[in-house]
Structure formats: C-alpha cells, structure tokens
Design an enzyme around this catalytic site. Structure first.
Site, short mmCIF file in Angstrom:
data_model
loop_
_atom_site.label_atom_id
_atom_site.label_comp_id
_atom_site.label_asym_id
_atom_site.label_seq_id
_atom_site.Cartn_x
_atom_site.Cartn_y
_atom_site.Cartn_z
N ASP A 91 -63.37 -24.03 89.84
CA ASP A 91 -62.92 -24.24 91.21
C ASP A 91 -63.20 -23.00 92.05
OD1 ASP A 91 -61.75 -25.78 93.11
OD2 ASP A 91 -59.70 -25.57 92.37
N CYS B 270 -55.94 -24.72 94.89
CA CYS B 270 -56.14 -24.19 96.23
C CYS B 270 -54.94 -23.43 96.82
CB CYS B 270 -56.63 -25.25 97.20
SG CYS B 270 -56.30 -26.93 96.75
N ARG C 236 -52.53 -33.19 85.77
CA ARG C 236 -52.25 -34.33 86.65
C ARG C 236 -51.72 -35.47 85.81
NH1 ARG C 236 -57.59 -33.97 90.63
NH2 ARG C 236 -57.33 -31.72 91.02
N LYS D 95 -66.72 -34.60 103.17
CA LYS D 95 -67.25 -33.96 101.96
C LYS D 95 -68.61 -34.50 101.59
CE LYS D 95 -65.16 -37.20 98.70
NZ LYS D 95 -64.19 -37.43 97.65
N HIS E 34 -62.83 -21.60 96.28
CA HIS E 34 -62.47 -21.86 97.67
C HIS E 34 -63.15 -20.80 98.51
CE1 HIS E 34 -59.41 -24.03 95.38
NE2 HIS E 34 -59.68 -24.94 96.28
N GLN F 11 -60.80 -26.81 86.02
CA GLN F 11 -61.82 -26.94 87.07
C GLN F 11 -62.57 -25.63 87.22
OE1 GLN F 11 -59.10 -28.02 90.31
NE2 GLN F 11 -60.16 -29.97 90.39
N HIS G 61 -63.69 -26.37 99.75
CA HIS G 61 -63.34 -26.54 98.34
C HIS G 61 -64.62 -26.96 97.64
CE1 HIS G 61 -58.91 -27.54 99.12
NE2 HIS G 61 -59.44 -27.69 100.31
#
Length: 668
Positions: free
Chosen positions: A410, A361, A390, A495, A412, A408, A541
């Site tokens: 991912d 992000c 991670r 979320k 945004h 991911q 997200h």
RNA sequence: GCCGACCUGGCGCAAUUGGCAGCGCACCGCACUUGUAAUGCGGGGGUUAGGGGUUCAAGUCCCCUGGUCGGCUCCA
C-alpha cells in the site's frame, strides 16, 4: 415469373430473389444455421421474411448461435424439471458463458440423483424432436396462461421497466411465448415466456450438453428475495466440444492456487487459526520474500519512503476516517477495554475500543500530519506492506484471493493539484512495469467515474471533473485499452484499475490507483504553498498487488505452479546418478549458493529416476544431474521441467546459465 | 450472511443393511549404488473435524459448533 411469387432480400450482403413469404428454412440450406439475423435482429428460422430484408445466417458455432443453443437447452431443462416435478415454479433461464442455468422454486433442493434423472428426461425431450414455436401474446393473455407461474407473472408486470437489456424473458417489444410442440401429434407439451429466438428443434441440442451443478440464487439477484434453486449446465454443438470444454475446466482446476498451495507446500489455512487466515510455509515464504524484496527495491528506486504502522488502533481513528460509520460490518468487532474505577467510583481509566485495521490510509495520514508540510515536501510517497483484517462474509472466502487477513503493498501519495498529473503518469508507468516484471503482460485499464446523479459522491464538481479528466488523459497516454466504468468510482474519488489477463485468458483486477478528495478533508491535511497559503493536498491511494496474498494466488495460477527461476522456491536441485557423485554436486551447490541461488542436492536414498519424478512434480526449474561422464568432463546435465535435456554442460557455463535466467527473470 | 454438498493417518481415497477402521503415496528403518518420471523388504502413525444424542453396537443415523467446496449476495 409473377411479382407476387417472389421478393427481393439481401442475403449475407448479396441481393437475391426468394419466394414471397419465405422463412429462414427456405433461405438457408446449411443445417448448421440455426437462426437468422434479420435487419440486425435475431430471429427464429421460422420467422417469415419480408421484401427488402437484410438477412444473415446464424451458425450454431457462432457466439449468437451458442447462446441460442444454450438458451434452448435451458428450456429443455425447465421442461424436464416440470415433467418430474409439476409443482416446480419457473424463475429465469438465460444462457451464460459456456452454458446456461434455470432457476426453480421447489420445496426440496435438487440432489445429484435428481440431476441424473433430469438429465435423462432432457435426453428424451431432445430425442423426441419437439419444435420451438414462437407465439406473440398480450400481457392480459399471458397473465391468464401463466397464472400458475408467479415469477413469470412478476416479469410480465415488470416488462419495460428495470429488467434491462439482458432479460431473455421479456423485452421492450412484443411479449412472446415459446411452445414446445410434439412432432407426433402437434400438441403443445410445454411453454415458456420468452423473447427467443430458439433452435428450430430440440433434436439440434444433441448430446453436447451436461448439467454441472446446483446452487441457490436469490430471485432477481436480491438478498432480500426468496432463494430459488438454480441448476447450471453447459451446452456445445457436439459431444467432442463438450469434452474439450470439460478438459479445459479440469486443466484450469489443476492450476487452482489452493490445490497447488498444498501440492507444492506453499501455504495452508489451518482450521485452528480461523477461516480466511493463511500461513505461508517455507516454500511459499521463499516466493513471497522474493516478491516483497523486489517490490521494496523498486519502490525505493521510485522515490517511495517506507513507513510502518500498528495492526490495531483506537476507534477514534476510524471515526475520523469514516470507516466506522460506513464499513463497520466489514471490520472485525472491537477489542473492548473496560473502564476502571477506584474504590470511590471515580473513573481511573476510561474504557476504550480497539479495532484491527481494515486499511492503512488513516495511519499514513497521521504520518503526514506529524509535522507542518510544505509544497517542497510533495509529492510525499509513503509505502508500507500493511497487514489488514477485514471481516469478509464466510461464504465469499476463496483461498488467498479473498481472505480475512492480508498484506497490501500500500502506498499513499500526497500531491499538489499541479503535480497530480505527472505523479499519476509515473504511478501508472511504475505499476505496469512492475507487473510485467512479475510476468503479467496483457493488460487493459478500467476508468471508474462518478455517477453525477448519485449523491453519495463527496467533493465538488470541479475537482471531480479535473481529476476524472486527468485520470483519463493518463490512462489514454498509456496506450492501453481503456474500458469506462461509469458509476464505479469510490465515493471519495475516481480510480483507474489495471486488469491483467493470465496465461489462460482469465482477467484479474490487479492494481488500483484511486484519487481521494475526502480523507484530506476529514483529516484536515494541508501544506503551505509557495505563496504562503494553506492548501489541501490530493491523496492518491495505490496498491500494485492489491494484496500480496492475492497476487501470490494469481501468479500461482498464471504459472500453474511453474514459477520462473527468480521466483521458484527451489531454483535448482542436484541429482547424483549415484551417491558417489553427491560431493561433486555439493561442491557446485556451494558455489551457486554463494551467489544467492536456492539450490538443494538430493542425496536421499531414492534412485535417480524417482528423484527426477519428485522434483519434476515439485516443478523445480533446473535439475542438474551428474554422473561419471559429467564429472570426468567437469560438466553437469540439465533437465528442465518439460523433460528436455542438455547434457554435458561445462560447470562455469552451467552456473552462468542459471544466474542469467534468474537475473533476467525469464521463464524456462 | 443465505442455500446445498462435504470433512476418515501429512496427502489422496476405501470401509455391505449401523457390526474388528483399511489401501496407495508420504514418513521411519534395512538392503540395493543405479544415467533421465515411482527399487525391494520391514515398521510406525487415526478418539473417523470438535461436542452432544439415539442404539447392545455409530465413520455410518439425529442435533449443535468449526472448517472446506460450489453458487447467490457482497468485495471500502
């Protein structure tokens, strides 16, 4: 008939008269009834009924009955352990899904041999037919009686406080102890602090139980407490049901993606690379590529723009985002560039820390900020297959579903408050549609909201409320079951998470759609509204797969390696009856390959039967067998993974059948 | 991270009380040319996860490191 000798109760909804002072033993004749529900409360059969009680029998095979069976088995386990090792101190021993456990404080960890001995001791206790007898006690008396059991004492001290409803030892009501009474001489051979209820008799446990494994567990679930030794077991009303359960476990183990990953040559975790870091082999790569290609195409159609960002960044970016302040321990340690000085000691180049990114992000925020944004630019949807790292604790790693490096899918989304709702609706719709395309069809949603009393949540009340209500409306509109998850929100916003059930009923958290009020502030994101004022966008997200690796693992388990044709690494294999027919199949393969089909012709030295076996084990969706009969008829014979056949299919029809199956993403 | 178990050719496994590292599959070669789940014969391949120690002798016993598995805790 005297009034004193009978009383009225309601049994399974029917009013009836029973002897005064009757217990469940007098009321229920069915031996499969092991407990009773009296006015809504679970009770032992020995519980004495009162006039006017509403009573139902609890069958051993019912969910409550199984819990009672398992809880009673846990008591027998504890008794067996203490009979072998009187020094073992008791922790807790509740029923769990399919079984039970009991925690013990012992000097030495249990070994597999111990488990066998304990299991034998349990058999003896079960056969001896001890009665479970409930006895109400007081805190003072129980404290004396259990003075040798420090953990039980702690539980007594906690009674009514933060133990919660789940505790099987002490409840909100009276404190009770269960005695195990030997039927021979009516002596109490063992006792445990417990709410109950229990089976009337240990004999009812029978031979449908098994001890399954030993593990350490922290006392009362806190890492700060001592670790106790936990013994897990499973218990069923009969040996047959136990065997059925064990078979089910074995079947589930066969679809373990870590095992299939090796068997089907999909991926591996080379020790040389490091824990939790996977490499995808060609076959796994083929599947992953299809997943990614399809995902890209769909995102493109849905109006996402594709971006790319580096894997490492200077520490300042994660200082801005706040990750370094809050989640540094979840990140790999920094690459430290030393500062350089010239001869006179003047800093020529400042030292710098670079971090592997744990999230994408912040990078996307920088892209947002790269120019002045207008409300006309919004929603801005930035998508990236972003690989993140991670530093997961070593003990939590689990194949592809919990790794240290993963990618991911991912995105945004930067939206105005006005278009937040329509954008969320579109996103949820998009997510569910895509998951369905990959073969997951059974969903429910979880709405994670703020715990208003907790100060960790950022953002003002009004925006939280609006956002939560918006999410809820969107979730409800989807028509899916919605499970509330109060307090489960991220600190920066509420979320929705999509939970999917797989082929054997397990649920996996798949996609998450999170609202974020925090990062737009931290990065000072803004756009110019229609009235010329600067406004703060809301950030959404969202990841569909969560991580590609994890989704890959879930799909592998969902399909048990039997990937549908569109995903299968090898979609078709040609098997000639003898060498003579290889060219015929190669010719067909050429045509299919031209249409993008992943097809191989097995012209190895193996004989046909062997090839069929090999490709069946490799779970290839279509095996095309060709011999003289097929060639003469310009046809080919299909063999499917389940062994069914369809012989003499004309070539053009065969091609059509394969292309259609791939195109429509069906399972075969 | 914590507790426990485990790590032997590519894969699955064996190796008595410490005493010659073996089997099946896979791989390579040769023969066979076959109609729906394993053709036959031959061959190559291991510093027993890595390092250290005990011992005349270590796959086996001890210590350290790495990795795996099962739990616990964690999962932005």
């Amino acid at each position: 008939m005297s009034e004193d000798l009978t009383m009225q109760i309601t049994l399974d909804g029917v009013a009836m008269s029973v002897p005064a002072m009757a217990t469940g033993f007098e009321v229920f004749t069915d031996r499969a009834i092991v407990a009773q529900r009296v006015n809504g409360e679970l009770r032992d059969l020995a519980h004495r009924l009162a006039s006017g009680d509403e009573v139902e029998g609890v069958l051993i095979s019912s969910p409550d009955g199984l819990n009672i069976l398992r809880h009673s088995t846990a008591h027998v386990l504890a008794q067996a352990v203490q009979s072998i090792n009187p020094e073992a101190k008791l922790g807790i021993g509740p029923p769990i899904t399919d079984g039970f456990y009991y925690d013990f404080d012992v000097a030495e960890a249990f070994t597999p041999e111990d488990l066998k001995a304990i299991s034998k001791a349990m058999d003896r206790i079960i056969r001896s037919g001890q009665r479970f007898v409930r006895r109400v006690t007081t805190e003072a008396d129980a404290s004396v009686e259990l003075s040798n059991e420090p953990y039980k004492l702690e539980l007594i001290g906690l009674k009514g406080s933060d133990l919660g409803e789940g505790s099987v030892e002490v409840g909100a009501g009276e404190l009770s102890i269960y005695d195990n009474v030997d039927p021979q001489d009516s002596s109490t051979v063992w006792r445990d602090l417990c709410r109950g209820p229990h089976l009337p008799n240990t004999r009812m446990i029978g031979n449908g139980f098994a001890l399954t494994r030993v593990a350490a567990a922290y006392w009362r679930g806190s890492e700060k407490n001592k670790q106790l030794q936990r013994i897990y077991g499973t218990a069923w009303p009969s040996k047959d049901e136990l065997r059925a359960y064990q078979t089910r476990i074995e079947e589930a183990a066969k679809r373990d993606h870590r095992r299939l990953g090796a068997e089907l040559d999909l991926f591996s975790f080379p020790e040389e690379i490091g824990s939790g870091l996977a490499v995808f082999h060609p076959k796994g790569g083929a599947i992953r590529k299809v997943m990614e290609d399809y995902s890209r195409a769909e995102h493109e159609r849905a109006g996402y723009e594709f971006v790319y960002s580096p894997h490492i960044t200077k520490s300042s970016l994660f200082e801005t985002s706040g990750h370094l302040a809050w989640y540094a321990e979840g990140m790999f340690p920094p690459l430290q560039l030393d500062e350089e000085r010239d001869e006179s000691g003047v800093v020529r180049k400042q030292g710098q820390d670079y971090y592997l990114k744990p999230m994408n992000c912040p990078f996307h925020n920088l892209i947002f900020k790269s120019q002045a944004r207008s409300y006309r630019d919004l929603p801005l949807r930035l998508f990236e297959f972003g690989t993140v790292y991670r530093y997961e604790k070593s003990g939590v790693l689990h194949g592809l579903t919990r790794a240290r490096g993963f990618t991911q899918d991912d995105a945004h989304l930067y939206v105005t408050p006005e278009n937040m709702e329509s954008e969320l609706t579109d996103v949820l719709d998009f997510v569910l549609g895509l998951l369905r395309d990959y073969g997951l069809t059974d969903f429910y949603l979880e709405l994670s909201t703020r715990d208003a009393s907790n100060a960790k949540f950022v953002g003002d009340d009004e925006i939280w409320q609006t956002a939560t209500e918006t999410l809820e409306r969107v979730a409800v509109a989807s028509g899916l079951q919605l499970v509330p998850d109060p307090g489960g929100a991220a600190f920066y916003g509420p979320k929705i998470s999509v939970q999917a059930r797989d082929a054997i009923g397990r649920t996996w958290q798949m996609s998450t759609i999170q609202l974020d009020f925090n990062l737009p502030i931290r990065f000072d994101l803004e756009y110019t509204a229609a009235d010329g004022t600067k406004q703060r966008p809301v950030m959404i997200h969202r990841a569909l797969f969560g991580s590609i690796e994890r989704f890959f693992g879930v799909l592998t388990e969902h399909y048990a390696g039997h990937f549908p044709p569109w995903l299968a690494p090898v979609q078709v294999v040609g098997i000639p009856v003898s060498d003579e027919f290889s060219p015929y199949l190669h010719d067909l393969a050429k045509q299919l390959r031209a249409k993008g089909v992943r097809i191989q012709v097995d012209d190895s030295d193996d004989r046909m039967q062997k090839k069929i076996r090999n490709h069946t084990l490799q779970k290839v969706p279509f095996q095309l067998i060709a011999g003289g009969e097929d060639r003469d008829a310009s046809a080919v014979s299909f063999r499917y993974r389940d062994g069914t056949q369809d012989n003499g299919v004309p070539l053009n029809e065969a091609i059509e059948r394969i292309l259609t199956a791939i195109e429509t993403k069906v399972q075969v």
